[in-house]
Design an enzyme around this catalytic site. Structure first.
Site, PDB file in Angstrom:
ATOM      1  N   LYS A  41       1.103  -1.060   0.131  1.00 43.61           N
ATOM      2  CA  LYS A  41       0.109  -0.109  -0.118  1.00 43.61           C
ATOM      3  C   LYS A  41       1.004   1.189   0.091  1.00 43.61           C
ATOM      4  O   LYS A  41       0.287   2.291  -0.566  1.00 43.61           O
ATOM      5  CB  LYS A  41      -0.957   0.050   1.283  1.00 43.61           C
ATOM      6  CG  LYS A  41      -1.726  -1.272   1.369  1.00 43.61           C
ATOM      7  CD  LYS A  41      -2.477  -1.184   2.609  1.00 43.61           C
ATOM      8  CE  LYS A  41      -3.339  -2.573   3.015  1.00 43.61           C
ATOM      9  NZ  LYS A  41      -3.506  -2.492   4.519  1.00 43.61           N
ATOM     10  N   GLY A  42       2.064   1.043   0.433  1.00 43.73           N
ATOM     11  CA  GLY A  42       2.907   2.261   0.880  1.00 43.73           C
ATOM     12  C   GLY A  42       3.234   3.119  -0.492  1.00 43.73           C
ATOM     13  O   GLY A  42       3.373   4.587  -0.156  1.00 43.73           O
ATOM     14  N   GLU A  97       8.051   2.507  -5.569  1.00 42.05           N
ATOM     15  CA  GLU A  97       8.072   1.818  -4.157  1.00 42.05           C
ATOM     16  C   GLU A  97       8.166   2.914  -3.155  1.00 42.05           C
ATOM     17  O   GLU A  97       8.722   4.159  -3.453  1.00 42.05           O
ATOM     18  CB  GLU A  97       9.169   1.021  -3.870  1.00 42.05           C
ATOM     19  CG  GLU A  97       9.106  -0.325  -3.888  1.00 42.05           C
ATOM     20  CD  GLU A  97       8.582  -0.892  -2.664  1.00 42.05           C
ATOM     21  OE1 GLU A  97       7.742  -0.103  -1.684  1.00 42.05           O
ATOM     22  OE2 GLU A  97       8.603  -1.978  -2.372  1.00 42.05           O
ATOM     23  N   ASP A  98       7.523   2.732  -2.090  1.00 37.74           N
ATOM     24  CA  ASP A  98       7.683   3.899  -0.891  1.00 37.74           C
ATOM     25  C   ASP A  98       8.868   4.071  -0.176  1.00 37.74           C
ATOM     26  O   ASP A  98       9.636   5.150  -0.435  1.00 37.74           O
ATOM     27  CB  ASP A  98       6.682   3.740   0.152  1.00 37.74           C
ATOM     28  CG  ASP A  98       6.872   2.073   0.725  1.00 37.74           C
ATOM     29  OD1 ASP A  98       7.623   1.396   0.197  1.00 37.74           O
ATOM     30  OD2 ASP A  98       6.195   1.843   1.649  1.00 37.74           O
ATOM     31  N   ASP A 101      14.717  -0.596   1.867  1.00 40.76           N
ATOM     32  CA  ASP A 101      15.545  -0.854   3.013  1.00 40.76           C
ATOM     33  C   ASP A 101      16.616  -1.940   3.061  1.00 40.76           C
ATOM     34  O   ASP A 101      17.515  -1.682   2.369  1.00 40.76           O
ATOM     35  CB  ASP A 101      14.400  -1.332   4.002  1.00 40.76           C
ATOM     36  CG  ASP A 101      14.804  -1.226   5.538  1.00 40.76           C
ATOM     37  OD1 ASP A 101      15.560  -0.569   6.154  1.00 40.76           O
ATOM     38  OD2 ASP A 101      14.218  -2.197   6.361  1.00 40.76           O
ATOM     39  N   LYS A 129      16.985   3.784   2.261  1.00 39.51           N
ATOM     40  CA  LYS A 129      18.073   3.933   3.451  1.00 39.51           C
ATOM     41  C   LYS A 129      19.189   2.917   3.012  1.00 39.51           C
ATOM     42  O   LYS A 129      19.268   1.799   3.313  1.00 39.51           O
ATOM     43  CB  LYS A 129      17.243   2.834   4.617  1.00 39.51           C
ATOM     44  CG  LYS A 129      16.094   3.922   5.352  1.00 39.51           C
ATOM     45  CD  LYS A 129      15.726   3.224   6.399  1.00 39.51           C
ATOM     46  CE  LYS A 129      14.253   3.477   7.114  1.00 39.51           C
ATOM     47  NZ  LYS A 129      13.960   2.561   7.839  1.00 39.51           N
ATOM     48  N   PHE A 151      12.969   4.930  11.486  1.00 37.59           N
ATOM     49  CA  PHE A 151      11.745   4.628  11.180  1.00 37.59           C
ATOM     50  C   PHE A 151      10.753   5.802  10.804  1.00 37.59           C
ATOM     51  O   PHE A 151      10.609   6.650  11.728  1.00 37.59           O
ATOM     52  CB  PHE A 151      11.237   3.572  12.219  1.00 37.59           C
ATOM     53  CG  PHE A 151      10.001   2.647  11.598  1.00 37.59           C
ATOM     54  CD1 PHE A 151      10.334   1.554  10.888  1.00 37.59           C
ATOM     55  CD2 PHE A 151       8.651   3.382  11.312  1.00 37.59           C
ATOM     56  CE1 PHE A 151       9.388   0.853  10.409  1.00 37.59           C
ATOM     57  CE2 PHE A 151       7.669   2.362  10.898  1.00 37.59           C
ATOM     58  CZ  PHE A 151       8.061   1.347  10.320  1.00 37.59           C
ATOM     59  N   ASP A 158       3.586   3.287   6.735  1.00 36.38           N
ATOM     60  CA  ASP A 158       2.796   3.464   7.989  1.00 36.38           C
ATOM     61  C   ASP A 158       3.721   2.793   9.235  1.00 36.38           C
ATOM     62  O   ASP A 158       4.846   2.316   9.124  1.00 36.38           O
ATOM     63  CB  ASP A 158       1.642   2.270   7.753  1.00 36.38           C
ATOM     64  CG  ASP A 158       2.009   0.770   7.656  1.00 36.38           C
ATOM     65  OD1 ASP A 158       3.172   0.624   6.830  1.00 36.38           O
ATOM     66  OD2 ASP A 158       2.046  -0.105   8.569  1.00 36.38           O
ATOM     67  N   ARG A 164      -0.525   6.579   7.446  1.00 37.79           N
ATOM     68  CA  ARG A 164      -0.078   6.734   5.999  1.00 37.79           C
ATOM     69  C   ARG A 164      -0.645   8.045   5.391  1.00 37.79           C
ATOM     70  O   ARG A 164       0.024   8.367   4.297  1.00 37.79           O
ATOM     71  CB  ARG A 164      -0.860   5.511   5.278  1.00 37.79           C
ATOM     72  CG  ARG A 164      -0.303   4.324   5.620  1.00 37.79           C
ATOM     73  CD  ARG A 164      -0.947   3.253   4.464  1.00 37.79           C
ATOM     74  NE  ARG A 164      -0.889   1.732   5.031  1.00 37.79           N
ATOM     75  CZ  ARG A 164       0.220   0.923   4.837  1.00 37.79           C
ATOM     76  NH1 ARG A 164       1.271   1.452   4.194  1.00 37.79           N
ATOM     77  NH2 ARG A 164       0.365  -0.268   5.238  1.00 37.79           N
TER      78      ARG A 164
END
Ligand code: IMP
Ligand code: MG
Length: 174
Positions: A41-42, A97-98, A101, A129, A151, A158, A164
């Site tokens: 969802k991000g 993509e959001d 990582d 990141k 974070f 989220d 969000r």
């Protein structure tokens, strides 16, 4: 709520940067069509804002994956929760993509999508990141912001399904 949110990137900073990246993408893909794949969802807020600013023809599809893992570490074994509606054959695919990582989710996803015969696959992310990267082979073509190992939430990201809808990016302080 025990946690607090500290603003890291304002709404204006984020939107300005998305406009720059959209212009770059529009230039790079000049004369071609681009097929955006939003990773739910991000990625949904970023995908919308990016798509609105791209000036070449765009088609959109959505995919939802869940990464098996414990706590905050993704395992790299990805389950497709919702697959794409359209085939990828011959298309210029841009995965949106959001955040990247460890890169495990993306490494797996690119592998799956590559097998569907797209003309090209590139990767675009709102946040990266780099310090956290485990899968070094994941090359990000378009990054809006590289951030430290903290974070973050907002703009689609989220914490426990919350935040969000924040229009900016914030760091969660516990
Ligand atoms: P990776 O497989 O370790 O690259 O996992 C990436 C996914 O983890 C992202 O698509 C997010 O869903 C989630 N994630 C990683 N870092 C954050 C963060 O700082 N905030 C919210 N979600 C995050
Ligand atoms: Mg994600």
């Amino acid at each position: 709520m025990a946690e607090k949110i500290r603003e890291l990137l304002s709404e204006e900073e984020v939107n300005t940067r998305i406009s720059q990246i959209a212009a770059e993408i529009s230039r790079d893909y000049q004369g071609r069509e681009i097929h955006l794949i939003c990773v739910l969802k991000g990625g949904v807020f970023f995908t919308c804002e990016l798509a609105k600013r791209i000036t070449i023809p765009v088609s959109l599809d959505f995919m939802s994956v869940s990464s098996y893992g414990s706590g905050t570490e993704s395992s790299g074994v990805v389950r497709i929760v919702k697959d794409l509606d359209e085939p990828l054959e011959g298309k210029n695919v841009l995965i949106v993509e959001d955040i990247i990582d460890s890169g495990r989710t993306l490494a797996y996803l690119i592998d799956i999508l590559q097998k569907r015969g797209p003309a090209s696959i590139r990767l675009c992310t709102l946040l990266d990141k780099p310090e956290r990267r485990v899968k070094k082979q994941v090359k990000v073509d378009y990054t809006c912001f590289s951030i430290p190992d903290e974070f973050v939430v907002g703009y689609g990201l989220d914490y426990d399904q919350k935040y969000r809808n924040l229009p900016y990016i914030g760091v969660v302080e516990f």
